[in-house]
Design a protein around this motif. Structure first.
Motif, mmCIF file in Angstrom:
data_model
loop_
_atom_site.group_PDB
_atom_site.id
_atom_site.type_symbol
_atom_site.label_atom_id
_atom_site.label_comp_id
_atom_site.label_asym_id
_atom_site.label_seq_id
_atom_site.Cartn_x
_atom_site.Cartn_y
_atom_site.Cartn_z
ATOM 1 N N THR A 22 -14.924 -4.446 -42.457
ATOM 2 C CA THR A 22 -15.065 -5.132 -43.743
ATOM 3 C C THR A 22 -16.477 -5.639 -44.440
ATOM 4 O OG1 THR A 22 -14.586 -7.133 -42.383
ATOM 5 C CG2 THR A 22 -12.750 -6.075 -43.331
ATOM 6 N N SER A 23 -17.373 -5.600 -43.534
ATOM 7 C CA SER A 23 -18.899 -5.770 -43.995
ATOM 8 C C SER A 23 -19.754 -4.895 -43.163
ATOM 9 C CB SER A 23 -18.974 -7.347 -43.715
ATOM 10 O OG SER A 23 -20.228 -7.561 -44.228
ATOM 11 N N GLY A 24 -20.890 -4.653 -43.759
ATOM 12 C CA GLY A 24 -21.812 -3.864 -43.016
ATOM 13 C C GLY A 24 -21.343 -2.267 -42.403
ATOM 14 N N HIS A 25 -22.055 -1.958 -41.368
ATOM 15 C CA HIS A 25 -21.328 -0.424 -40.771
ATOM 16 C C HIS A 25 -21.209 -0.550 -39.403
ATOM 17 C CE1 HIS A 25 -25.438 -0.141 -39.442
ATOM 18 N NE2 HIS A 25 -26.061 -0.572 -40.453
ATOM 19 N N ALA A 26 -20.458 0.463 -38.737
ATOM 20 C CA ALA A 26 -20.481 0.629 -37.479
ATOM 21 C C ALA A 26 -22.007 0.687 -36.568
ATOM 22 C CB ALA A 26 -19.928 1.825 -37.192
ATOM 23 N N PRO A 27 -22.132 0.307 -35.360
ATOM 24 C CA PRO A 27 -23.501 0.465 -34.537
ATOM 25 C C PRO A 27 -23.650 1.856 -34.546
ATOM 26 C CG PRO A 27 -21.506 -0.068 -33.083
ATOM 27 C CD PRO A 27 -21.262 -0.242 -34.422
ATOM 28 N N ARG A 28 -25.301 1.902 -35.080
ATOM 29 C CA ARG A 28 -25.808 3.514 -34.957
ATOM 30 C C ARG A 28 -26.869 3.561 -34.130
ATOM 31 N NH1 ARG A 28 -26.529 3.018 -41.416
ATOM 32 N NH2 ARG A 28 -24.452 3.304 -42.248
ATOM 33 N N GLY A 29 -27.309 2.521 -33.354
ATOM 34 C CA GLY A 29 -28.329 2.574 -32.358
ATOM 35 C C GLY A 29 -28.219 1.540 -31.298
ATOM 36 N N PRO A 30 -29.087 1.613 -30.464
ATOM 37 C CA PRO A 30 -29.203 0.553 -29.365
ATOM 38 C C PRO A 30 -29.691 -1.034 -30.111
ATOM 39 C CG PRO A 30 -31.472 1.784 -29.470
ATOM 40 C CD PRO A 30 -30.361 2.434 -30.340
ATOM 41 N N THR A 31 -30.098 -1.017 -31.216
ATOM 42 C CA THR A 31 -30.311 -2.478 -31.890
ATOM 43 C C THR A 31 -29.160 -2.766 -32.548
ATOM 44 O OG1 THR A 31 -31.430 -1.353 -33.765
ATOM 45 C CG2 THR A 31 -32.842 -2.117 -31.961
ATOM 46 N N ASP A 47 -16.183 -8.929 -34.225
ATOM 47 C CA ASP A 47 -14.860 -8.931 -35.107
ATOM 48 C C ASP A 47 -14.831 -10.411 -35.845
ATOM 49 O OD1 ASP A 47 -12.774 -11.394 -33.705
ATOM 50 O OD2 ASP A 47 -14.390 -10.558 -32.079
ATOM 51 N N ALA A 48 -14.450 -10.099 -36.883
ATOM 52 C CA ALA A 48 -14.303 -11.091 -38.155
ATOM 53 C C ALA A 48 -14.012 -12.550 -37.489
ATOM 54 C CB ALA A 48 -13.417 -10.950 -39.460
ATOM 55 N N HIS A 101 -18.039 -18.763 -35.410
ATOM 56 C CA HIS A 101 -19.399 -19.091 -34.903
ATOM 57 C C HIS A 101 -20.394 -18.814 -36.165
ATOM 58 C CE1 HIS A 101 -18.288 -19.803 -30.724
ATOM 59 N NE2 HIS A 101 -17.601 -18.572 -30.918
ATOM 60 N N ASP A 102 -19.934 -18.786 -37.353
ATOM 61 C CA ASP A 102 -20.644 -18.782 -38.636
ATOM 62 C C ASP A 102 -21.851 -17.674 -38.357
ATOM 63 O OD1 ASP A 102 -19.707 -20.961 -39.704
ATOM 64 O OD2 ASP A 102 -20.863 -22.047 -38.663
ATOM 65 N N LEU A 103 -21.212 -16.470 -37.917
ATOM 66 C CA LEU A 103 -22.165 -15.433 -37.739
ATOM 67 C C LEU A 103 -22.109 -14.520 -38.824
ATOM 68 C CD1 LEU A 103 -21.141 -13.995 -34.258
ATOM 69 C CD2 LEU A 103 -22.935 -15.519 -34.845
ATOM 70 N N LYS A 104 -23.261 -13.818 -39.423
ATOM 71 C CA LYS A 104 -23.487 -13.117 -40.510
ATOM 72 C C LYS A 104 -24.147 -11.862 -40.286
ATOM 73 C CE LYS A 104 -27.384 -15.676 -42.224
ATOM 74 N NZ LYS A 104 -27.505 -16.373 -40.982
ATOM 75 N N LEU A 105 -24.363 -10.750 -40.870
ATOM 76 C CA LEU A 105 -24.926 -9.839 -40.866
ATOM 77 C C LEU A 105 -26.693 -10.074 -40.586
ATOM 78 C CD1 LEU A 105 -23.805 -7.300 -43.490
ATOM 79 C CD2 LEU A 105 -23.069 -7.401 -41.072
ATOM 80 N N GLY A 106 -27.058 -9.292 -39.789
ATOM 81 C CA GLY A 106 -28.496 -9.411 -39.070
ATOM 82 C C GLY A 106 -28.875 -10.658 -38.256
ATOM 83 N N ASP A 107 -27.778 -11.407 -37.631
ATOM 84 C CA ASP A 107 -28.013 -12.413 -36.628
ATOM 85 C C ASP A 107 -28.176 -11.585 -35.494
ATOM 86 O OD1 ASP A 107 -27.870 -14.430 -38.282
ATOM 87 O OD2 ASP A 107 -25.813 -14.734 -37.967
ATOM 88 N N GLU A 108 -29.065 -12.362 -34.625
ATOM 89 C CA GLU A 108 -29.233 -11.531 -33.366
ATOM 90 C C GLU A 108 -28.282 -12.243 -31.891
ATOM 91 O OE1 GLU A 108 -33.455 -10.250 -31.397
ATOM 92 O OE2 GLU A 108 -32.804 -12.316 -30.562
ATOM 93 N N LEU A 109 -27.693 -11.280 -31.353
ATOM 94 C CA LEU A 109 -26.805 -11.599 -30.177
ATOM 95 C C LEU A 109 -27.493 -11.092 -28.840
ATOM 96 C CD1 LEU A 109 -23.521 -10.805 -31.802
ATOM 97 C CD2 LEU A 109 -24.641 -12.982 -31.704
ATOM 98 N N SER A 162 -12.515 -6.465 -39.128
ATOM 99 C CA SER A 162 -11.230 -7.289 -38.925
ATOM 100 C C SER A 162 -10.079 -6.859 -38.381
ATOM 101 C CB SER A 162 -10.815 -7.707 -40.679
ATOM 102 O OG SER A 162 -11.946 -8.119 -41.104
ATOM 103 N N PHE A 163 -9.406 -7.403 -37.765
ATOM 104 C CA PHE A 163 -8.174 -6.874 -37.118
ATOM 105 C C PHE A 163 -7.040 -6.657 -38.023
ATOM 106 C CE2 PHE A 163 -9.926 -8.485 -33.153
ATOM 107 C CZ PHE A 163 -9.492 -7.712 -32.196
ATOM 108 N N LYS A 164 -6.272 -5.567 -38.086
ATOM 109 C CA LYS A 164 -5.236 -5.226 -38.943
ATOM 110 C C LYS A 164 -3.860 -5.913 -38.564
ATOM 111 C CE LYS A 164 -6.841 -0.388 -40.069
ATOM 112 N NZ LYS A 164 -6.675 0.897 -40.205
ATOM 113 N N VAL A 165 -4.134 -6.310 -37.366
ATOM 114 C CA VAL A 165 -2.798 -7.032 -36.792
ATOM 115 C C VAL A 165 -3.494 -8.292 -36.187
ATOM 116 C CG1 VAL A 165 -1.328 -5.323 -36.048
ATOM 117 C CG2 VAL A 165 -3.095 -6.185 -34.603
ATOM 118 N N THR A 166 -2.677 -9.417 -35.768
ATOM 119 C CA THR A 166 -3.251 -10.656 -35.428
ATOM 120 C C THR A 166 -4.028 -10.672 -34.147
ATOM 121 O OG1 THR A 166 -1.251 -11.816 -36.434
ATOM 122 C CG2 THR A 166 -2.515 -13.057 -34.793
ATOM 123 N N ASN A 167 -5.150 -11.258 -34.081
ATOM 124 C CA ASN A 167 -5.914 -11.083 -32.598
ATOM 125 C C ASN A 167 -5.683 -12.304 -31.968
ATOM 126 O OD1 ASN A 167 -7.959 -11.288 -30.685
ATOM 127 N ND2 ASN A 167 -9.439 -11.918 -32.150
#
Length: 859
Positions: free
Chosen positions: A139-148, A153-154, A160-168, A186-191
């Motif tokens: 629902t936001s951004g893109h799938a992982p493409r490399g080691p970084t 999940d949404a 935890h107020d995570l957004k694109l670009g945050d480091e984990l 995002s889950f299509k069914v309930t997580n």
């Protein structure tokens, strides 16, 4: 039809008096219905999740089991990547894709905060595959493409107020690695609450499995027109059935459902058990209600008999009223149960387990069970009062209405109650003296049931003496008002006994569990003081193995004399008598003999850490006739060859810590188990240098700060943690028992309200000769207090007896300290007085507002 019309007229004429009984039925049915709706909804949620996430056919290692979710090696069972191509070549396969899934990870944000759920659900890490599109959508951004890159999940991102670009940072047994959030899915069914992170395939293989040529399973997609069973047979033709497990989508979903089914069933039946207690308490309320209504309608029933009504018609009239009460209470209860289930779902969501109301499941069996149960229980409770109504003679029309049914208790009741109580006490004594837990549990169950029945039956007999004692201690200080309250409570011992019994049941369970919980904590604390020699204990909250980098940081902490490793290794033991059993062996450093002081019945424990040596527990030794010097054949899990280990010590199993444990040196186990298959430590023990405990404690916490999944505890912390865990469990139980206590309070309210109606003329006369409204209200409140305290005394005494017998059984498992939590017992007793005051508020208020002349003129 005449009986039905009469019943309807009486029901509506006394609808106010029926209201509280209807509420009791409502609450009890609501608890049952709510439990069924809640657990059915959880089943629906997991069913949808498992069905949507499973591939058409899944190929996984044969050794992979449900226990492999948190493997002690820190890495799940794997299969070779080369198998993907072979599976893909099978007939009917549209696509085969290798997948990686691991639950032995911890993910933290830039502030070192654990992103994992607090509900006990796992953190799941893996690679993003085409099969994941069945249950997830980006629902936001893109799938992982490399080691970084990493995708989360949404639900986790929102919490935890995570957004694109945050480091984990991901912590795994292969090391720590960081990545930035490239996408949110995002889950299509309930997580239900799991935290999910995705990496690209290469990164997932390298960091989660430790190899580029490994997968945990293969997701197989069927070609158009190919059924799942057909596809499974086709794939089976190209893989080794002895090494790999094949499951269709339905089989995989069923397996997942079975994994969580035990937990859901345990929760369901536990909650239904508490609903049953509420029903039992409600029975006393209904019996009291109908008994008092029959007593107050004695003249009316006598007139009905005088003009030709038969006993059966009168009996049926009362039972029809009970049916009406059961129907009204049950229908409202089923509706309230759905609301209760939604409330429980919201509560679970606030605790981290997401449940959507879109999955709300109300099966036809739920209202059916609620209605049948509510109506049947109500009718059974009203049966005895109905029979009593049928026995009213036509001459009763000449008596004053509201005459108490029976001011004395019969000798038969007294004898029956004493016999049941004596039999229950004998069973409890037998449970306390039992030599085996199984036998003792049976005696305990029988003793609880018989003693409870005995107290219920003998309650009216005890009411006279107990109420007089309470009156002398509490009521006499209030002068004539106190004496009148005492006499009112003594006026009908059967009614007082039944009302007190309703409160007695809930408080007996509270007292019993308080004794058991306090005894468990006291026993474990004493055991820790006696046995644990280590200064510090390091472990995770959810049993996650300790990663090597965290262990290294701990070992480098200043002020530490030694660190003891502790690994649990699965093995198959063959004893000298030729019998083979699957057991777990503790592989530890020799310093563990000092960190945990275990008593031995034979041999010396330090010798068990010698070359090719081990120890066994006394129960195992007795069962197989093993003695020091014997040799056992030990086939370690994943071991390359069986070991022959000499028994150097036999430890006493009269303990609670490491009961039944067998010990050997880590170096011994490493000779037989390959390094990659050797379990990681599930706990570490550390000892500070002499006099440096405080400084070492601070250094250990500092060293393990980057690893928030682990706790560093000294012995004080460990004891407090144990106490908190038991306390949390008891609070949950007390919360569930609160429903039964609420119903019991309604019983006190109902008894007082009906008693006030019964004594309307008497109250009018007392007001006429000078009793003030304030004194009248005080008299009714004091009567309520003494009834509540009577129930509390019986319940607390009975519960402490149950708890003492239960503790004696726990002593067979090493919990040998009996501790009565007197502060809790006294608090509950005093609280019962306030319960009585609260229950009397409305009846006392209504009594005080009576018109004196109208009251005197009442029949």
């Amino acid at each position: 039809m005449t009986v039905l019309r009469t019943s309807l007229r009486n029901f509506y004429a006394h609808k106010g008096r029926m209201a509280l009984s209807a509420v009791a039925v409502l609450l009890s049915v609501a608890f049952v219905s709510g439990t069924l709706v809640f657990t059915d909804t959880m089943n629906t949620t997991f069913d949808k999740l498992f069905a949507s996430s499973a591939a058409d056919v899944t190929v996984s290692p044969k050794a992979a089991t449900a226990d492999d979710e948190m493997p002690q090696t820190g890495k799940p069972e794997t299969l070779p990547a080369s198998l993907v191509q072979r599976v893909g070549s099978a007939t009917g396969v549209k696509a085969a894709e290798g997948a990686v899934v691991s639950m032995s990870v911890t993910v933290v944000d830039a502030d070192n905060k654990n992103m994992g759920p607090t509900s006990g659900a796992p953190t799941i890490a893996g690679n993003w595959t085409r099969n994941d599109l069945r249950s997830m959508e980006i629902t936001s951004g893109h799938a992982p493409r490399g080691p970084t890159d990493v995708m989360v999940d949404a639900d986790t991102a929102d919490k935890h107020d995570l957004k694109l670009g945050d480091e984990l940072r991901t912590i795994a047994v292969t090391g720590d690695f960081t990545a930035r959030i490239s996408g949110i899915a995002s889950f299509k069914v309930t997580n239900p609450g799991a935290a999910v992170v995705y990496f690209d395939t290469s990164t997932a293989q390298r960091h989660l499995l430790g190899g580029q040529d490994l997968f945990t399973h293969i997701a197989v997609e069927a070609a158009e027109g190919v059924g799942h069973e057909e596809l499974k047979r086709s794939v089976a033709a190209v893989v080794d059935g002895a090494a790999y497990k094949l499951q269709t989508q339905k089989e995989a979903a069923d397996a997942g459902r079975e994994d969580v089914g035990g937990f859901l069933d345990a929760m369901k039946y536990a909650m239904l058990g508490f609903a049953g207690i509420a029903f039992l308490v409600g029975v006393f309320l209904i019996v009291n209600t109908f008994s008092m209504l029959v007593a107050q309608r004695t003249r009316e029933i006598g007139l009905m008999r005088a003009i030709g009504s038969s006993r059966k018609q009168v009996n049926r009239s009362v039972l029809v009223e009970a049916v009406l009460l059961g129907v009204v209470g049950s229908v409202l209860g089923v509706g309230a149960g759905v609301g209760l289930a939604i409330g429980l779902m919201e509560l679970m969501s606030s605790m981290g387990m997401e449940l959507s109301t879109q999955d709300l499941t109300v099966k036809w069996t739920t209202p059916a069970v609620g209605l049948v149960l509510g109506i049947v229980v109500t009718v059974l409770a009203a049966y005895v009062p109905a029979r009593r109504a049928g026995k009213v003679s036509p001459m009763a029309a000449l008596r004053d209405a509201g005459t108490p049914a029976d001011g004395r208790t019969g000798a038969v009741r007294a004898v029956t109650g004493l016999v049941l109580t004596g039999a229950g006490a004998a069973a409890l004594y037998a449970a306390a003296r039992a030599d085996a837990a199984g036998e003792g549990s049976l005696y305990l169950g029988v003793g609880v049931v018989l003693s409870l029945l005995g107290f219920v039956v003998v309650g009216p007999v005890l009411a006279g003496g107990v109420v007089r004692v309470l009156g002398a201690l509490i009521l006499r200080v209030f002068g004539p008002v106190g004496r009148m309250a005492e006499r009112n409570a003594l006026r009908n011992p059967r009614r007082t006994g039944a009302t007190g019994a309703a409160l007695m049941i809930g408080l007996a369970l509270v007292a019993c569990l308080s004794v058991v919980g306090s005894s468990m904590v006291a026993s474990a604390t004493e055991e820790l003081d006696r046995s644990v020699g280590a200064d510090f204990i390091v472990q995770s909250a959810n049993g996650q193995p300790i990663v090597p980098q965290a262990q290294t940081a701990l070992e480098k902490a200043p002020g530490i004399a030694h660190v003891t490793e502790y690994k649990q290794v699965d093995a198959r033991l063959t004893s000298p008598d030729g019998r083979t059993e699957d057991e777990g062996i503790v592989a530890a450093d020799p310093t563990y003999a000092a960190d945990l002081r275990r008593e031995t019945v034979s041999g010396e424990l330090p010798d068990a850490y010698g070359k090719d040596a081990m120890s066994v527990g006394s129960e195992y030794a007795q069962r197989h006739g093993v003695k020091v010097g014997d040799t056992l054949t030990v086939a370690f899990k994943h071991g390359e060859r069986p070991a022959r280990l000499k028994v150097a010590a036999i430890t006493s199993d009269d303990t609670n810590v490491d009961k039944g444990a067998m010990y050997t040196n880590i170096a011994t186990a490493q000779q037989y188990v390959p390094a990659g298959k050797m379990p990681k430590n599930i706990i570490l023990f550390a000892t500070a240098r002499d006099g440096g405990e405080t400084a070492a404690y601070a250094e250990l916490k500092k060293a393990l700060a980057p690893y928030p999944q682990y706790k560093v505890q000294n012995q004080t912390d460990f004891k407090q943690d144990l106490k908190d865990q038991v306390g949390q469990l008891l609070n949950i139980v007390y919360g569930l028992l609160a429903l039964a206590i609420i119903v019991a309070v309604l019983g006190v309210v109902n008894t007082l309200a009906l008693s006030v109606v019964e004594r309307t003329r008497e109250i009018g006369l007392m007001r006429a000769i000078g009793l003030s409204r304030r004194q009248l209200r005080r008299m009714i409140r004091l009567e309520s207090v003494v009834i509540a305290l009577f129930g509390a005394l019986l319940g607390l005494g009975l519960g402490m007896g149950w708890g003492t017998a239960a503790q004696k059984l726990l002593a067979l498992e090493g919990l040998g300290v009996l501790e009565i939590p007197w502060p809790t017992i006294l608090t509950v007793f005093v609280g019962s007085a306030f319960v009585g005051l609260f229950a009397a508020l409305v009846p006392a208020f209504r009594a005080g507002r009576m018109n004196v002349l109208n009251a005197i003129a009442t029949d």
